[in-house]
Enzyme design. Structure first.
Site, short mmCIF file in Angstrom:
data_model
loop_
_atom_site.label_atom_id
_atom_site.label_comp_id
_atom_site.label_asym_id
_atom_site.label_seq_id
_atom_site.Cartn_x
_atom_site.Cartn_y
_atom_site.Cartn_z
CB CYS A 286 21.67 48.67 26.27
SG CYS A 286 20.54 49.41 27.00
NE ARG B 106 29.88 45.34 26.01
CZ ARG B 106 31.05 45.74 26.46
NH1 ARG B 106 31.89 44.99 26.54
NH2 ARG B 106 31.20 47.23 26.74
NE ARG B 107 32.20 48.42 29.54
CZ ARG B 107 32.04 49.79 29.31
NH1 ARG B 107 31.16 50.56 30.29
NH2 ARG B 107 32.71 50.54 28.33
#
Length: 297
Positions: free
Chosen positions: A232, A123-124
């Protein structure tokens, strides 16, 4: 009412600090505790990306098993580490008031000279590349102290951390808080959850620590996460404050995304929103899983 609550935790400094916070709160309610450190697969293997060793859930699995075997009564978790699918026989009777949910960009290099950033989060990575496609994003694993040491050793120009971890550890390092509108946090980021076996006495003892407003926001986030799927592995930011939801799914390189912003009325509304986002981003989810080797083309 239990005479003694046995708390299991990972051995990292942050996990121990979170357990201390919970132990102190329980002591204020007149409850005695003892702490047991349990090593997880995620702590043992820090040299490869999380998606190659099972994702965030590897930090939780060993503690779940210890509860179900009766070795401990309670586990303290960063709630964002808890996967959507949970074993039978467990409950989450208390969610503490949320600490800052934001990401924090830590750096010693002048901001306009940053080109190499460390993070292990898909995500980051995607959100950073959306912000600046010219950035070089390098894998970064380890506890907070390890990550900061690698930054100061010059392996990275900057690193991304959850601000809540810094707050809990009482750390002050140079950097900036990233806005949740551009860097939408991971679901449940900034929240501590207390998990126990599904036992009425234990649940009643832990319930006074529950923060209702945080529970509602985090349960909305989890409902969306559960409907979206992808764990994730798929770059996804899901954040709710006072029932106002921001949820997005990105391509791994950050060049494309699907996003929903709206007020949600309840958990059913959140689940509807999650399905809507999942359907809109189906190609992005499939592409991420394929690229990461989690699904055949």
């Amino acid at each position: 009412m239990p005479q003694l609550i046995r708390i299991g935790t990972r051995g990292s400094a942050l996990a121990m600090r979170q357990t201390e916070i919970v132990s102190r709160l329980l002591a204020s309610k007149g409850l005695r505790t003892e702490t047991t450190i349990i090593r997880t697969e995620g702590d043992a293997e820090t040299s490869v990306p999380l998606h190659q060793v099972g994702g965030q859930g590897i930090f939780v699995r060993a503690l779940d098993d210890a509860i179900l075997r009766g070795e401990i009564d309670v586990a303290v978790h960063s709630m964002k580490d808890i996967p959507a699918l949970r074993p039978e026989g467990l409950a989450t009777p208390a969610i503490l008031a949320r600490d800052p949910p934001t990401d924090y960009l830590a750096f010693d290099t002048p901001l306009d000279e940053i080109s190499i950033i460390g993070t292990s989060s898909t995500r980051r990575r995607a959100q950073l590349l959306r912000h600046d496609p010219e950035l070089e994003i390098r894998e970064l694993r380890g506890n907070i102290d390890t990550r900061i040491r690698k930054l100061r050793d010059g392996e990275y120009d900057a690193i991304m951390l959850a601000e809540a971890g810094l707050v809990r550890m009482g750390m002050q390092i140079n950097g900036i808080r990233l806005p949740v509108t551009q860097f939408v946090p991971a679901p449940n980021q900034g929240t501590i959850a207390i998990v126990c076996r599904d036992d009425t006495g234990l649940k009643d003892a832990l319930a006074p620590l529950d923060h209702q407003e945080t529970r509602m926001d985090t349960m909305i986030e989890r409902a969306v996460m559960e409907e979206v799927g992808g764990g994730c592995f798929t770059p996804q930011g899901i954040f709710c404050r006072d029932r106002y939801l921001i949820a997005e799914i990105l391509s791994l390189d950050g060049s494309r995304s699907e996003r929903i912003e709206r007020r949600v009325d309840d958990i059913d509304d959140a689940r509807f929103t999650g399905r809507e986002l999942r359907d809109a981003a189906a190609d992005l989810i499939r592409e991420a899983k394929t690229t990461l080797g989690l699904e055949k083309p």
